[in-house]
Design a protein around this motif. Structure first.
Motif: not given
Length: 446
Positions: A201-202, A204-206, A208-209, A277, A281, A284-285
């Motif tokens: 999650f972390a 992928s979030l990074k 994606g941003i 979650s 995510v 999304w990423a």
């Protein structure tokens, strides 16, 4: 009389044993596994372990990519609701006819007769075998991912890592006698799940941003698109596959129906949050480029990605044992009740039988390592019939006289809908396996 965990037990551990559950004497069949030993929370963790197994690392690519945002989100929510409903139906039949049905086939046999007992047995073991094939593939993929983080020579390939994973699965299976003995290992399993889910999650979030806008268009066109969507629908329900619910419910202390419902509510509320979650995510990423093993997409410190992959490997080893336990139960004589924990006969029997089963599973995994296709096919030929069609029809037959016409109509609609979907999904899955078999050779390094 032995009083244990609120349960009054009369007689020994074999056939004819009686328990007093909810003011009713209930017969418990003979089994080598422990009955009425565990709390509802432990059963809830067993179910949650299955939901958040390493399979969650594949759903972003296998479900969200072919369905897109609207189809994926709506489909996953609907799959959650209909799975809870179907499992609740099976849970409420556990003490049907004054006898605890500790195996899925026992329940079907009581309601329909001997032939249904055999058919259900066959479907269930096909279901569990194919789930375990997927776990071995996942474990092998995890080890291969660790290898490629440090070396790029491609000397070792996926079949080699599947063989290593099989050895680990076999050793674990030999060491754990039955499902109730999983207590501390369930805690480890949840810890490992949280490790790869949080890391995935972390990272992928990074990604994606930091990444430019992603492409979320559906990758297939025409007839291919239709078959891919149908296959993805089968994978949606695969994520909640509990084709061994009576076996898990058998371990729960009385009142078994009330406690099992608590476990199911735990699974389908708290238990699905990590899965949701990581699925959302991940998609999304990376959008339509999301792979069938999310940790192959992420970027980050090598040590952190190594930890996540090792956690996925270890969790797959534990999960395989949970889903293989009904397979082991039918082959194990009543040796686990002996006072000596490691008698030679007991240990040798486990080595031969469980080791042979894991070896067979590993061979099929290495032969056809198409994880997404196996998820689709498993959903089509066993998850749909066991978890949805059979569950609704058993409840209809068992409770028919007590149900309103509206309730009966709803059950029949479920049966018809999932029957048609099962046929369509089986055709789609077999088509995908044929296509992949032309693209990849046997024992492919995917």
């Amino acid at each position: 009389m032995d009083v244990r965990g609120g349960e009054d037990v009369t007689g020994g551990s074999g056939a004819g044993r009686k328990v007093h559950s909810e003011d009713m004497a209930v017969e418990v069949p003979e089994t080598a596994h422990q009955i009425s030993n565990d709390s509802w929370l432990q059963a809830g963790f067993v179910l949650t372990t299955g939901v958040n197994s390493a399979y969650v690392l594949g759903y972003s690519g296998a479900v969200m990519v072919p369905l897109g945002w609207i189809g994926g989100v709506v489909g996953l929510i609907l799959a959650t609701l209909v799975s809870l409903h179907a499992n609740a139906l099976v849970a409420q039949l556990h003490e049907y006819g004054g006898k605890r049905h500790i195996r899925y086939r026992d329940l079907a046999g009581r309601i329909y007769g001997r032939r249904a007992y055999s058919v259900t047995w066959g479907m269930q073991y096909v279901n569990l075998f194919m789930i375990n094939v997927g776990f071995v593939i996942l474990a092998g993929n995890s080890l291969k991912a660790v290898y490629t983080l440090f070396r790029h020579d491609h000397v070792m390939k996926l079949p080699h890592f599947i063989a290593i994973a099989a050895i680990a699965c076999g050793l674990f299976a030999i060491s754990i006698p039955h499902l109730s003995a999983m207590r501390i290992w369930l805690a480890f399993s949840m810890f490992f799940s949280l490790v790869y889910i949080i890391v995935g999650f972390a990272l992928s979030l990074k990604d994606g941003i930091e990444a430019p806008p992603r492409d979320y268009t559906l990758p297939e066109k025409g007839a291919d698109k239709v078959f891919t969507i149908i296959g993805a629908a089968a994978e949606l329900v695969f994520s909640f596959n509990t084709g061994m619910l009576p076996e898990i419910q058998a371990t729960v202390r009385p009142p078994v129906i009330g406690n099992m419902m608590k476990a199911l509510y735990f699974q389908f509320t708290v238990g699905v949050v990590p899965m949701y979650s990581i699925i959302f995510v991940g998609y999304w990423a990376y959008g339509s480029k999301t792979t069938s093993y999310l940790l192959n997409n992420v970027h980050g410190p090598i040590w952190l990605m190594t930890v996540a992959n090792i956690a996925a490997f270890l969790q797959s080893v534990i999960s395989l044992h949970i889903f293989a336990s009904p397979m082991y139960e039918i082959w194990i004589p009543d040796l686990e009740s002996k006072e000596v924990l490691w008698p030679i006969r007991n240990l040798s029997f486990r080595v031969v039988v469980r080791g042979g089963y894991v070896a067979t599973t590993a061979f099929v995994s290495a032969l056809l390592p198409f994880l997404g296709d196996f998820m689709s096919l498993t959903g089509a030929i066993s998850t749909f019939p066991l978890t949805f069609i059979l569950a609704n029809h058993m409840y209809l037959v068992a409770k028919g006289n007590k149900l309103s016409p509206l309730h009966k109509t709803g059950l029949w609609l479920n049966i018809g809908f999932f029957g048609c979907l099962a046929v369509a999904a089986a055709v789609a899955a077999l088509r995908e396996i044929v296509v992949d078999s032309k693209t990849y050779h046997l024992f492919a390094d995917i």
